[in-house]
Design a protein around this motif. Sequence first.
Motif, PDB file in Angstrom:
ATOM      1  N   SER A  52      -4.904  12.678   0.693  1.00 50.86           N
ATOM      2  CA  SER A  52      -4.755  11.225   0.551  1.00 50.86           C
ATOM      3  C   SER A  52      -4.159  10.588   1.797  1.00 50.86           C
ATOM      4  O   SER A  52      -4.229   9.363   1.966  1.00 50.86           O
ATOM      5  CB  SER A  52      -3.866  10.900  -0.653  1.00 50.86           C
ATOM      6  N   PHE A  53      -3.581  11.422   2.672  1.00 49.10           N
ATOM      7  CA  PHE A  53      -2.962  10.914   3.897  1.00 49.10           C
ATOM      8  C   PHE A  53      -4.011  10.383   4.871  1.00 49.10           C
ATOM      9  O   PHE A  53      -3.700   9.603   5.754  1.00 49.10           O
ATOM     10  CB  PHE A  53      -2.139  12.027   4.546  1.00 49.10           C
ATOM     11  N   TRP A  54      -5.279  10.778   4.694  1.00 50.81           N
ATOM     12  CA  TRP A  54      -6.330  10.305   5.602  1.00 50.81           C
ATOM     13  C   TRP A  54      -7.612   9.956   4.835  1.00 50.81           C
ATOM     14  O   TRP A  54      -8.724  10.161   5.323  1.00 50.81           O
ATOM     15  CB  TRP A  54      -6.609  11.330   6.703  1.00 50.81           C
ATOM     16  N   ASP A  55      -7.480   9.364   3.647  1.00 52.83           N
ATOM     17  CA  ASP A  55      -8.662   9.000   2.858  1.00 52.83           C
ATOM     18  C   ASP A  55      -9.040   7.530   2.979  1.00 52.83           C
ATOM     19  O   ASP A  55      -9.935   7.037   2.285  1.00 52.83           O
ATOM     20  CB  ASP A  55      -8.456   9.360   1.384  1.00 52.83           C
ATOM     21  N   ASP A  56      -8.354   6.789   3.874  1.00 51.65           N
ATOM     22  CA  ASP A  56      -8.606   5.361   4.098  1.00 51.65           C
ATOM     23  C   ASP A  56      -8.289   4.500   2.881  1.00 51.65           C
ATOM     24  O   ASP A  56      -8.749   3.363   2.785  1.00 51.65           O
ATOM     25  CB  ASP A  56     -10.053   5.110   4.553  1.00 51.65           C
ATOM     26  N   VAL A  57      -7.497   5.043   1.953  1.00 50.55           N
ATOM     27  CA  VAL A  57      -7.020   4.258   0.816  1.00 50.55           C
ATOM     28  C   VAL A  57      -5.515   4.085   0.975  1.00 50.55           C
ATOM     29  O   VAL A  57      -4.769   5.064   0.943  1.00 50.55           O
ATOM     30  CB  VAL A  57      -7.343   4.938  -0.528  1.00 50.55           C
ATOM     31  N   ILE A  58      -5.085   2.849   1.146  1.00 46.77           N
ATOM     32  CA  ILE A  58      -3.663   2.555   1.367  1.00 46.77           C
ATOM     33  C   ILE A  58      -3.037   2.123   0.054  1.00 46.77           C
ATOM     34  O   ILE A  58      -3.525   1.206  -0.609  1.00 46.77           O
ATOM     35  CB  ILE A  58      -3.486   1.477   2.444  1.00 46.77           C
ATOM     36  N   ASP A  59      -1.951   2.781  -0.307  1.00 43.68           N
ATOM     37  CA  ASP A  59      -1.242   2.464  -1.535  1.00 43.68           C
ATOM     38  C   ASP A  59      -0.668   1.047  -1.473  1.00 43.68           C
ATOM     39  O   ASP A  59      -0.107   0.631  -0.462  1.00 43.68           O
ATOM     40  CB  ASP A  59      -0.114   3.485  -1.736  1.00 43.68           C
ATOM     41  N   THR A  60      -0.835   0.286  -2.571  1.00 48.27           N
ATOM     42  CA  THR A  60      -0.238  -1.044  -2.682  1.00 48.27           C
ATOM     43  C   THR A  60       0.532  -1.129  -3.993  1.00 48.27           C
ATOM     44  O   THR A  60       0.414  -0.254  -4.851  1.00 48.27           O
ATOM     45  CB  THR A  60      -1.310  -2.158  -2.670  1.00 48.27           C
ATOM     46  N   ASN A  61       1.287  -2.206  -4.154  1.00 47.01           N
ATOM     47  CA  ASN A  61       2.024  -2.371  -5.412  1.00 47.01           C
ATOM     48  C   ASN A  61       1.301  -3.325  -6.358  1.00 47.01           C
ATOM     49  O   ASN A  61       1.851  -3.758  -7.359  1.00 47.01           O
ATOM     50  CB  ASN A  61       3.451  -2.860  -5.155  1.00 47.01           C
TER      51      ASN A  61
END
Length: 432
Positions: free
Chosen positions: A253-262
Amino acid sequence: MNKKIITMKNDIIKFGFVWIFICTLFVLNACKEDNNNEMSAPAKVSEATYDATNGGAIITYKLPEDQNLLYVKAVYNNSQNEEVFRVSSKYNDTIEIDGFADENPHLVKLYSVAKNGTSASEAVELNVIPKESYIYQVQRSLKVYEALGGMIISWDNPSGKMVHVYVLYSTGGKTYEHIFSSDFESYAAIIRGLDPVEYSVSAKVEDQSKNITDIKYIGNVTPRTEQKINKQGWELVKTLSCTGDKWEGKMISFWDDVIDTNTNPNDNSYFIIHRDDNGGSLRFLSATEPKPLMIVIDLKKQIIMSRLVVNQRAYLYHNGDGNANSEYFYYKEDNMRAFNVFVTNDINEITKDNLWNHPLMKCDIGLPAKDTDGNILPSENQRATMGHEFELPFMTEPFRYIAIGIVSTYGSETQICSSEITLYGLDNLNGE
């Protein structure tokens, strides 16, 4: 006689004595101050000589044997014809002066100053001829290089004195200016956000005394187009990396181009490095840790990197609740804070010694600013939402492997989280 009246008389007498005592002290102190103000001036310094420096001089003298001496003062006019002074205590026999942009004689007056700070000796005069100012040395050393999305300006400053470098770059009939300040003996600064067109670059250099050079042409440069590095095909080198797959967390997940948001409960994309899966403790990168926590990625291609961006985990995930959290998780204990970056083409070079002795970058997200109540400022959360950018002063050599050596979290010794890493530069030099 009434006892009350007697007591009052005694109190009046006592008060009178106290008042007389206070007045006496005041008079004595005033006399002492007068004596201090009338302190005799110390004897003059002697045998004054100097060694010329770039833009100044170091003056050496023999101190007088005088108990009244507090310091020695040098008074002179700099190249802006402003009167300035420098002082040196009674424990030193040298004074450094500067502020000259020419190589002409300059009259310097040396005074011995008494302990009262006002009484001074007669002046000892000395004509000083400085060497060429360091601002001209800096200007001659200026160089400009192409960078990804910008240009790099570098210079040498052997004096180690503060300089202000005004960089002027022109294209299409328009001129732009950037100002950099440094007292480093070698320095490189980058100007980003430029179009891939040719720029004519010039510069002038200023010192702290407002002496400034003429504008000098440095060269022409055309920035190269910066690319976001495609992450498809990246692969974790498991034999050299820690384990980041815990609960919902996945290392990929560190390089899957999905950025965690709230704001979205479905984008909980981050790794979780837990001590239970990594030998029972979080082995942060340090000079004494034989097996530090590393994330080693095989990019499966060669790239050139100019900068990277890291995104923190944004909110605390609750399995099955169906909703995102209203509060940010940025800067919380589990988030990765500091890390070192190492790049190579040889997987065998990725060792602990290389990581802490020769890192490409030392990155620290740092502590967020807070208000008076201890709450993180909204601007800091916004900065985290955009990602934390770390720039390189120069483009790297082509490389295939990147290693992240984790230095610290925001306090947790149980687990580490981070959402995304993004690299920028020149992609896929192999052309495959």
